[in-house]
Structure formats: structure tokens, C-alpha cells
Design a protein around this motif. Sequence first.
Motif, mmCIF file in Angstrom:
data_model
loop_
_atom_site.group_PDB
_atom_site.id
_atom_site.type_symbol
_atom_site.label_atom_id
_atom_site.label_comp_id
_atom_site.label_asym_id
_atom_site.label_seq_id
_atom_site.Cartn_x
_atom_site.Cartn_y
_atom_site.Cartn_z
ATOM 1 N N GLY A 234 0.822 -1.216 0.000
ATOM 2 C CA GLY A 234 0.000 0.000 0.000
ATOM 3 C C GLY A 234 0.848 1.254 0.000
ATOM 4 O O GLY A 234 0.551 2.228 -0.699
ATOM 5 N N LYS A 235 1.923 1.241 0.770
ATOM 6 C CA LYS A 235 2.835 2.387 0.790
ATOM 7 C C LYS A 235 3.478 2.571 -0.574
ATOM 8 O O LYS A 235 3.553 3.689 -1.096
ATOM 9 N N ALA A 236 3.950 1.478 -1.171
ATOM 10 C CA ALA A 236 4.584 1.560 -2.486
ATOM 11 C C ALA A 236 3.605 2.087 -3.530
ATOM 12 O O ALA A 236 3.969 2.906 -4.377
ATOM 13 N N LEU A 237 2.357 1.645 -3.479
ATOM 14 C CA LEU A 237 1.335 2.116 -4.407
ATOM 15 C C LEU A 237 1.134 3.616 -4.267
ATOM 16 O O LEU A 237 1.090 4.350 -5.256
ATOM 17 N N ASN A 238 1.013 4.096 -3.049
ATOM 18 C CA ASN A 238 0.835 5.538 -2.825
ATOM 19 C C ASN A 238 2.037 6.341 -3.301
ATOM 20 O O ASN A 238 1.884 7.434 -3.846
ATOM 21 N N ILE A 239 3.225 5.808 -3.101
ATOM 22 C CA ILE A 239 4.441 6.502 -3.550
ATOM 23 C C ILE A 239 4.457 6.582 -5.077
ATOM 24 O O ILE A 239 4.738 7.639 -5.652
ATOM 25 N N ALA A 240 4.145 5.478 -5.745
ATOM 26 C CA ALA A 240 4.096 5.483 -7.213
ATOM 27 C C ALA A 240 3.063 6.500 -7.702
ATOM 28 O O ALA A 240 3.338 7.282 -8.621
ATOM 29 N N ALA A 241 1.883 6.515 -7.084
ATOM 30 C CA ALA A 241 0.830 7.455 -7.485
ATOM 31 C C ALA A 241 1.280 8.906 -7.279
ATOM 32 O O ALA A 241 0.927 9.781 -8.065
ATOM 33 N N SER A 242 2.077 9.135 -6.251
ATOM 34 C CA SER A 242 2.547 10.501 -5.977
ATOM 35 C C SER A 242 3.527 10.990 -7.044
ATOM 36 O O SER A 242 3.792 12.185 -7.137
ATOM 37 N N LYS A 243 4.050 10.082 -7.860
ATOM 38 C CA LYS A 243 4.994 10.446 -8.919
ATOM 39 C C LYS A 243 4.298 10.695 -10.256
ATOM 40 O O LYS A 243 4.961 10.868 -11.288
ATOM 41 N N SER B 265 5.732 12.414 -13.632
ATOM 42 C CA SER B 265 7.197 12.418 -13.728
ATOM 43 C C SER B 265 7.608 11.811 -15.068
ATOM 44 O O SER B 265 7.098 10.770 -15.461
ATOM 45 N N PRO B 266 8.532 12.442 -15.776
ATOM 46 C CA PRO B 266 8.886 11.951 -17.109
ATOM 47 C C PRO B 266 9.641 10.621 -17.104
ATOM 48 O O PRO B 266 10.378 10.325 -16.173
ATOM 49 N N TYR B 267 9.424 9.858 -18.186
ATOM 50 C CA TYR B 267 10.157 8.618 -18.418
ATOM 51 C C TYR B 267 11.589 8.957 -18.805
ATOM 52 O O TYR B 267 11.837 9.873 -19.574
ATOM 53 N N VAL C 115 4.953 8.953 -15.801
ATOM 54 C CA VAL C 115 4.282 8.077 -14.830
ATOM 55 C C VAL C 115 2.789 8.373 -14.880
ATOM 56 O O VAL C 115 2.373 9.529 -14.785
ATOM 57 N N LYS C 116 2.006 7.309 -15.053
ATOM 58 C CA LYS C 116 0.555 7.488 -15.161
ATOM 59 C C LYS C 116 -0.188 6.208 -14.797
ATOM 60 O O LYS C 116 0.393 5.137 -14.703
ATOM 61 N N LEU C 117 -1.487 6.379 -14.622
ATOM 62 C CA LEU C 117 -2.399 5.282 -14.329
ATOM 63 C C LEU C 117 -3.019 4.831 -15.644
ATOM 64 O O LEU C 117 -3.600 5.636 -16.362
ATOM 65 N N ASP C 118 -2.869 3.541 -15.970
ATOM 66 C CA ASP C 118 -3.412 2.992 -17.215
ATOM 67 C C ASP C 118 -4.102 1.665 -16.941
ATOM 68 O O ASP C 118 -3.759 0.963 -15.996
ATOM 69 N N ARG C 119 -5.031 1.328 -17.834
ATOM 70 C CA ARG C 119 -5.630 -0.012 -17.809
ATOM 71 C C ARG C 119 -4.599 -1.031 -18.256
ATOM 72 O O ARG C 119 -3.770 -0.737 -19.116
ATOM 73 N N ILE C 120 -4.656 -2.221 -17.691
ATOM 74 C CA ILE C 120 -3.807 -3.323 -18.163
ATOM 75 C C ILE C 120 -4.291 -3.668 -19.568
ATOM 76 O O ILE C 120 -5.452 -4.005 -19.765
ATOM 77 N N TRP C 121 -3.423 -3.551 -20.547
ATOM 78 C CA TRP C 121 -3.808 -3.650 -21.955
ATOM 79 C C TRP C 121 -3.548 -5.010 -22.584
ATOM 80 O O TRP C 121 -3.868 -5.219 -23.749
#
Length: 158
Positions: A46-55, A58-60, A142-148
Motif C-alpha cells: 500500500g505504501k509503495a502504491l501511494n508513492i508510485a501514485a505521488s509520482k 514524472s517523465p520517463y 508516470v501514469k495510471l493505465d488499464r492493463i492492456w
Amino acid sequence: MSAQIHVPSVLSRAGAVSALTLAALGGTMLAPGAAPEAQAATSYAGKALNIAASKKGSPYKYGASGPSRFDCSGLTLYSYKKAGKSLPRTAQQQYNKTRHISASSRQKGDLVFFHSGGRVYHVGIYAGSGKIWHSPKKGSWVKLDRIWSSKVYYGRVR
């Protein structure tokens, strides 16, 4: 003297209140797909998920592992490191180190590995509802995407 807001009148003027409005009034906002605070406080995932979302945004950058630029495995490495767990550097190495789980037992914060011909080529962090936080490719962020793809493995960080 601090200004006071009478919440019922604010809510009645607003009519239908969105979750984001409620979160803003409560002083807490989470990015979409982020784990609720209670989960984040009790689990590395859960912590890792929140950290990723906070980014978000951020550019690739190939080979980057934060704090302001990431490639796919750099984002997962950074997020779990900040949450208190260590991962190896590449997506394939991360897959090899995780406990492999089925799609039906996946949980928010688990890693999602994309594969082709038995080779893992991409990784993201499962956000629930079939979505991942990830850093996909050059020219993206960094973004939220559907599993494609259906060609995915799931792994739980131990």
C-alpha cells in the motif's frame, strides 16, 4: 483567527458532492488508484502504491530510478525502496524475486509483469480495477493505465 467553514452549508450549495470535494474538505486527497490511508499505513504494498501514485506526471527516462524521472522498473524499485523493501533493478529480476500469484489473488500494490515469449519486458504496480501505475516509454510519464494485455504475470513483494 482562522476562518471556519460551515460544512453543511457548503455541501448544500454544492448539491451533489464528489469524492474529491469531500476529500478536499477533509484535508486529504489521494491520486486515483492510490491505496486508502489505512491500507498504506499497514502494508509495504500500500505504501509503495501511494508513492508510485505521488509520482504522477514524472517523465520517463531509460535507466532512471527517481526521484524525478523513471523507467518502468525504476518506478517500482523507487516506490518499494521508499516503502521499506528492496527490489533488484530490472523488470525480469524483479519478477524472479517476487512470489508469483494468480490474477484472482492479486491485490493493490502487487507488481504486474508484461511478458512475451517467456521474457518479462515491462512492470507496473497494481492499483485495482484492472489498472496499474507505471512509467511506460520514452516521451511518456508516470501514469495510471488499464492493463492492456492478457500476457501478464503477477508478483507479490516479500
